[in-house]
Design a protein around this motif. Structure first.
Motif, short mmCIF file in Angstrom:
data_model
loop_
_atom_site.label_atom_id
_atom_site.label_comp_id
_atom_site.label_asym_id
_atom_site.label_seq_id
_atom_site.Cartn_x
_atom_site.Cartn_y
_atom_site.Cartn_z
N GLY A 129 -2.99 -29.56 -0.68
CA GLY A 129 -4.16 -28.75 -0.91
C GLY A 129 -5.41 -29.23 -0.19
O GLY A 129 -6.47 -28.60 -0.29
N VAL A 130 -5.28 -30.33 0.55
CA VAL A 130 -6.43 -30.89 1.27
C VAL A 130 -6.18 -30.88 2.77
O VAL A 130 -6.96 -30.30 3.54
CB VAL A 130 -6.74 -32.33 0.79
CG1 VAL A 130 -7.84 -32.96 1.64
CG2 VAL A 130 -7.14 -32.32 -0.68
N ASN A 131 -5.10 -31.53 3.20
CA ASN A 131 -4.83 -31.63 4.64
C ASN A 131 -3.35 -31.46 4.96
O ASN A 131 -2.88 -31.95 5.98
CB ASN A 131 -5.34 -32.97 5.18
CG ASN A 131 -4.78 -34.17 4.41
OD1 ASN A 131 -3.75 -34.07 3.73
ND2 ASN A 131 -5.45 -35.30 4.50
N ASP A 132 -2.62 -30.78 4.09
CA ASP A 132 -1.17 -30.67 4.24
C ASP A 132 -0.77 -29.47 5.10
O ASP A 132 0.07 -28.65 4.73
CB ASP A 132 -0.48 -30.60 2.87
CG ASP A 132 -0.95 -29.44 2.01
OD1 ASP A 132 -2.09 -28.99 2.20
OD2 ASP A 132 -0.17 -28.98 1.15
N SER A 133 -1.37 -29.39 6.29
CA SER A 133 -0.94 -28.41 7.28
C SER A 133 -1.15 -29.02 8.66
O SER A 133 -2.08 -29.82 8.84
CB SER A 133 -1.72 -27.10 7.15
OG SER A 133 -3.01 -27.22 7.72
N PRO A 134 -0.32 -28.67 9.64
CA PRO A 134 -0.49 -29.21 10.99
C PRO A 134 -1.85 -28.89 11.58
O PRO A 134 -2.43 -29.71 12.28
CB PRO A 134 0.64 -28.53 11.79
CG PRO A 134 1.64 -28.12 10.78
CD PRO A 134 0.87 -27.79 9.54
N GLU A 135 -2.37 -27.69 11.26
CA GLU A 135 -3.66 -27.27 11.82
C GLU A 135 -4.79 -28.16 11.30
O GLU A 135 -5.62 -28.64 12.06
CB GLU A 135 -3.93 -25.81 11.45
CG GLU A 135 -2.97 -24.80 12.06
CD GLU A 135 -1.64 -24.69 11.31
OE1 GLU A 135 -0.71 -24.07 11.84
OE2 GLU A 135 -1.54 -25.24 10.18
N VAL A 136 -4.81 -28.39 9.98
CA VAL A 136 -5.88 -29.19 9.38
C VAL A 136 -5.77 -30.65 9.79
O VAL A 136 -6.76 -31.29 10.15
CB VAL A 136 -5.87 -29.05 7.84
CG1 VAL A 136 -6.88 -30.01 7.20
CG2 VAL A 136 -6.18 -27.61 7.43
N LEU A 137 -4.55 -31.18 9.77
CA LEU A 137 -4.35 -32.58 10.11
C LEU A 137 -4.70 -32.86 11.57
O LEU A 137 -5.37 -33.85 11.88
CB LEU A 137 -2.91 -33.00 9.81
CG LEU A 137 -2.62 -34.50 9.82
CD1 LEU A 137 -3.45 -35.24 8.79
CD2 LEU A 137 -1.13 -34.76 9.59
N SER A 138 -4.29 -31.97 12.47
CA SER A 138 -4.60 -32.18 13.88
C SER A 138 -6.11 -32.00 14.14
O SER A 138 -6.69 -32.74 14.95
CB SER A 138 -3.79 -31.22 14.76
OG SER A 138 -4.06 -29.87 14.45
N SER A 139 -6.74 -31.07 13.46
CA SER A 139 -8.19 -30.89 13.61
C SER A 139 -8.94 -32.14 13.16
O SER A 139 -9.94 -32.55 13.78
CB SER A 139 -8.68 -29.68 12.81
OG SER A 139 -8.16 -28.49 13.35
N ALA A 157 1.68 -31.58 13.75
CA ALA A 157 0.30 -31.94 14.06
C ALA A 157 0.25 -32.74 15.36
O ALA A 157 -0.63 -32.52 16.21
CB ALA A 157 -0.31 -32.76 12.92
N LYS A 158 1.18 -33.67 15.54
CA LYS A 158 1.21 -34.49 16.75
C LYS A 158 1.43 -33.65 18.00
O LYS A 158 0.94 -33.99 19.08
CB LYS A 158 2.29 -35.57 16.63
CG LYS A 158 1.90 -36.72 15.72
CD LYS A 158 2.94 -37.84 15.75
CE LYS A 158 2.47 -39.05 14.96
NZ LYS A 158 3.44 -40.16 14.99
N GLN A 159 2.16 -32.55 17.86
CA GLN A 159 2.38 -31.67 19.00
C GLN A 159 1.06 -31.07 19.51
O GLN A 159 0.96 -30.68 20.67
CB GLN A 159 3.34 -30.54 18.61
CG GLN A 159 4.77 -31.01 18.40
CD GLN A 159 5.67 -29.90 17.86
OE1 GLN A 159 5.24 -28.75 17.71
NE2 GLN A 159 6.91 -30.24 17.55
N ARG A 160 0.07 -31.00 18.65
CA ARG A 160 -1.22 -30.42 19.00
C ARG A 160 -2.21 -31.46 19.53
O ARG A 160 -3.35 -31.11 19.85
CB ARG A 160 -1.84 -29.75 17.76
CG ARG A 160 -1.02 -28.61 17.19
CD ARG A 160 -1.49 -28.24 15.78
NE ARG A 160 -0.78 -27.07 15.27
CZ ARG A 160 -1.26 -25.83 15.28
NH1 ARG A 160 -2.47 -25.60 15.77
NH2 ARG A 160 -0.55 -24.83 14.81
N LEU A 161 -1.80 -32.73 19.58
CA LEU A 161 -2.73 -33.81 19.88
C LEU A 161 -2.43 -34.50 21.19
O LEU A 161 -1.28 -34.52 21.65
CB LEU A 161 -2.68 -34.85 18.74
CG LEU A 161 -3.15 -34.35 17.37
CD1 LEU A 161 -2.78 -35.36 16.29
CD2 LEU A 161 -4.66 -34.10 17.38
N ASP A 162 -3.49 -35.11 21.77
CA ASP A 162 -3.29 -35.94 22.96
C ASP A 162 -2.90 -37.34 22.53
O ASP A 162 -2.72 -37.62 21.34
CB ASP A 162 -4.56 -35.95 23.81
CG ASP A 162 -5.78 -36.47 23.06
OD1 ASP A 162 -5.61 -37.22 22.08
OD2 ASP A 162 -6.91 -36.11 23.44
N GLY A 163 -2.76 -38.23 23.50
CA GLY A 163 -2.27 -39.57 23.20
C GLY A 163 -3.10 -40.35 22.21
O GLY A 163 -2.58 -41.02 21.32
#
Length: 370
Positions: free
Chosen positions: A244-254, A296-302
């Motif tokens: 309910g806070v950050n349990d989505s790839p979009e929120v975590l990667s942001s 989430a990692k797929q949305r992020l750089d190194g």
């Protein structure tokens, strides 16, 4: 140190013009585990939105009446060698120097002590210092609590000055959510920054922050981080994966993109511990957590994806390495038994498992060492 904030339901209702339901139950929760929300953080919350992620982290919930789980999920009691001093991993000493914070997280894994009078915080720092001096295998000290940066500046100065004199200590870490809850404490205190600058010229000093959501990465938080880095402090971040806070790839990667943009390095994403009054409403199953982290990692750089997804189990810090079919692969990143460090092992993954103890051992258990 006085931090402006709120510790009663009535104060929040009055100032933010809201009305809370189940107040008798909420008061029951607060009596057991106090509420404190800094004025700064309270103003970041959308009090009209019941799903506001920041509100969920600091405002009590009736779900906290669920007492499934344990108050000591990581075996802190058994690793306490002196009051307020833990020595679980060979190289690291953990000092619990206060039970106060600038805000009380509802997901806190030290709910047994934070905000409550306790015997687990350091009473006689010199005794802890003597222990550290005698154990030359200790290369670093983590100063935690509570939040050490709620202490008076002169106390922090004393701790750092004495620890700096220990030749076998290579670096010091301070675990703090002050940059999130009360960032002005850092950028307005020139003396504190001078102390950090002086220390960091001789030994490495790290501040480990705890940003859990992009909304916490404000202009004020960025100013606090900038002040720390200008003082020679390296800032890293530990996030807890929270339902309910950050349990989505979009929120975590942001979140990761936001903290990297203000010079904070992602360090760990922790599996939420099965703590009493926390487990039932914050813990995400390991299978779901792993999928969220990988997407989430797929949305992020190194830089953004440098963190490890781990759980802090009583046997050690265990990295969640991967899932293949019904098997989950795990690795001891740190271990109480030093011989286990680096060991890779597997368990049978059950759908709702949220902790190592929930996983089944395979019939033919295999352990790999690297």
């Amino acid at each position: 140190m006085k931090i402006p904030g709120f510790s009663s339901l009535e104060e929040i209702e009055s100032l933010f013009e809201v009305a809370f339901e189940n107040k008798n139950k909420l008061r029951k929760v607060i009596k057991k585990h106090p509420m404190f929300i800094s004025s700064y953080y309270a103003n970041l919350i959308d009090w009209d939105n019941p799903e506001d992620p920041l509100k969920k982290m600091v405002f009590p919930s009736v779900d906290e009446l669920n007492v499934s789980g344990s108050y000591d999920t990581s075996g802190e009691k058994e690793n306490t060698v002196l009051t307020g001093l833990q020595h679980k991993y060979k190289e690291t000493a953990l000092l619990l120097v206060t039970n106060r914070c600038a805000g009380y997280c509802r997901h806190c894994f030290r709910k047994r002590m934070v905000g409550i009078p306790t015997e687990e915080t350091v009473k006689i720092f010199d005794m802890a210092l003597d222990y550290i001096k005698e154990h030359k295998e200790i290369t670093n000290v983590l100063i935690s609590g509570g939040d050490p940066l709620t202490l008076p500046t002169q106390v922090i100065d004393y701790f750092l000055e004495e620890l700096k004199k220990v030749p076998h200590l290579k670096f010091i870490r301070i675990g703090s959510r002050i940059p999130v809850f009360y960032p002005a404490r850092i950028y307005e205190d020139g003396r504190l920054l001078s102390i950090f600058e002086k220390f960091s010229k001789e030994k490495a000093l790290y501040v480990v922050t705890h940003f859990n959501h992009q909304k916490e990465v404000t202009r004020e938080a960025a100013e606090a981080i900038k002040a720390l880095t200008r003082s020679g402090v390296v800032v890293s971040n530990q996030t807890v994966l929270l339902k309910g806070v950050n349990d989505s790839p979009e929120v975590l990667s942001s979140l990761m993109k936001s903290i990297v943009s203000i010079s904070v390095f992602p360090y760990y994403v922790f599996q939420c511990r099965p703590v009493k009054r926390v487990k039932s409403h914050f813990q995400v199953p390991l299978k779901t957590g792993y999928e969220i982290v990988e997407k989430a990692k797929q949305r992020l750089d190194g830089f953004g994806k440098r963190f490890k997804y781990v759980m802090s189990h009583k046997t050690g810090k265990i990295e969640i390495v991967g899932i293949i079919g019904k098997e989950i692969y795990l690795k001891y990143h740190q271990a109480k038994d030093y011989r286990k460090v680096g060991k890779l092992f597997k368990r049978i993954l059950t759908p709702n498992a949220g902790w190592l103890d929930d996983l089944k051992r395979p019939e033919k258990e295999r352990e790999f060492a690297f």
